[in-house]
Scaffold this active site. Structure first.
Site, PDB file in Angstrom:
ATOM      1  CB  SER A   1      -0.935   0.278   1.115  1.00 55.11           C
ATOM      2  OG  SER A   1      -1.365   1.001   1.350  1.00 55.11           O
TER       3      SER A   1
ATOM      4  CE  LYS B   1      -7.065  -2.360  -4.131  1.00 57.20           C
ATOM      5  NZ  LYS B   1      -8.454  -1.611  -3.630  1.00 57.20           N
TER       6      LYS B   1
ATOM      7  CG  HIS C   1     -10.647   0.863  -0.983  1.00 56.40           C
ATOM      8  ND1 HIS C   1     -10.028   1.466  -2.094  1.00 56.40           N
ATOM      9  CD2 HIS C   1     -10.077   1.307   0.117  1.00 56.40           C
ATOM     10  CE1 HIS C   1      -8.760   2.541  -1.231  1.00 56.40           C
ATOM     11  NE2 HIS C   1      -8.762   2.051  -0.089  1.00 56.40           N
TER      12      HIS C   1
END
Length: 348
Positions: A112, A229, A253
């Site tokens: 991340s 994504k 998410h």
């Protein structure tokens, strides 16, 4: 004696319960919670039950193969780790422990941008691991270019561009808990761009004018393949493929952005039908059992990724705990394959 030899935790939900009982409520809520009324959060988990498995018996299953390839390189089994922020809230080794678990089991770890660990620390912890870097639609193009360059220099194999975070979702659990990020969980990858010790809004970092040309531009500043994504519709899937995406990660998410979006297992068939013949398609969201993985593969996903389950393993026993989670899902997937007569993981 290691916890893995004394544990009676036998499934992902057991590890979640352990984390709930052992993490401070503020931190557990940060990982667990979703947006709004948390409908999408719940749908992500329960919509797998809409699909039934029809076994095909009397097939040879003595030789079984869970391996596949993603972006042209092999993984031992089709379960990777999705980008999850602030992993030092779960364990002092944070992302380094998670990356090492993925390396040891020969699968993909996505780092991340909200990482508590540096590129250098990741390289030391998992020098041979398959690592992808997650990025946002940063308004600062120099920052984006720098991130892409650092990813290339540090052995990352892909950029995972998250398109559903132009501004944060309405997460009521954050407000209720008056969440404050402790000093040891700073966003070190964003140092110099954002120094706040509270959960950042990122509005000041996000490009609110971004459209699909952003992806086209990104392909000009990096040699790495780009995974998009946050896709949930055929329209977005086609647009992503048209501007040069190498793969799509069907994701909402983790139910943390816009509530009432489709569950990912619900959105997956539409995306597969639209672009499955053009780009690789992956999925994350709600996976808690090997049969969930099996269903996603059967519907056309090339690979699935897990977020919260890896965190629950991290809370339990660092890198070993994450490996426990991956092994549980791997074994449950293999069990489903055997009992259905599918001897290989590429079921679509």
């Amino acid at each position: 004696m290691s916890k893995k030899f004394t544990s009676n935790l036998v499934c992902v939900n057991d590890y979640e319960e352990y984390a709930k009982n052992n993490l401070p409520n503020m931190y557990f809520g940060y990982y667990y919670g979703g947006a709004g009324q948390e409908k999408t959060l719940e749908w992500n988990k329960i919509h797998y039950s809409k699909y039934r498995i029809k076994p095909k018996y009397m097939r040879t299953i003595r030789t079984r193969n869970l391996s596949t390839t993603v972006l042209g390189k092999p993984v031992a089994f089709p379960i990777g780790i999705s980008p999850t922020a602030c992993q030092k809230l779960a364990h002092f080794e944070g992302e380094c422990a998670t990356a090492k678990a993925a390396q040891d089991l020969e699968t993909v770890f996505i780092l991340s941008s909200h990482s508590n660990s540096t590129f250098e620390e990741l390289e030391k912890a998992a020098p041979h691991g398959r690592k992808w870097l997650q990025m946002y639609l940063f308004q600062n193009r120099e920052m984006t270019t720098e991130f892409a360059k650092l990813a290339e220099e540090n052995g990352f194999e892909a950029l995972v561009l998250t398109i559903d975070y132009t501004m944060p979702g309405l997460r009521r659990h954050i407000l209720r808990n008056e969440f404050v990020m402790p000093p040891y969980a700073k966003y070190v990858l964003l140092k110099g761009y954002h120094e706040s010790n509270i959960l950042p809004t990122f509005v000041n970092l996000s490009d609110l004018d971004a459209d699909w040309s952003y992806v086209r531009w990104l392909t000009t500043v990096t040699k790495l393949p780009i995974v998009i994504k946050g896709v949930l519709t055929a329209e977005d899937a086609i647009a992503a493929a048209d501007v040069g995406a190498s793969a799509i990660l069907v994701s909402n998410h983790g139910g943390r952005q816009l509530d009432s979006t489709p569950s990912t297992i619900e959105a997956l068939p539409e995306v597969i039908k639209a672009v499955g013949h053009r780009v690789e398609v992956y999925m994350d969201g709600g996976i808690r059992d090997g049969t969930d993985v099996y269903k996603a593969l059967a519907l056309g996903a090339r690979m699935v990724f897990i977020g919260r389950p890896a965190i629950w393993g991290l809370v339990y026993d660092g890198s070993e705990g994450v490996k426990n989670i991956l092994k549980i899902l791997q074994e449950e997937l293999e069990n489903a394959m055997c009992l259905t007569g599918d001897a290989v993981a590429s079921l679509a």
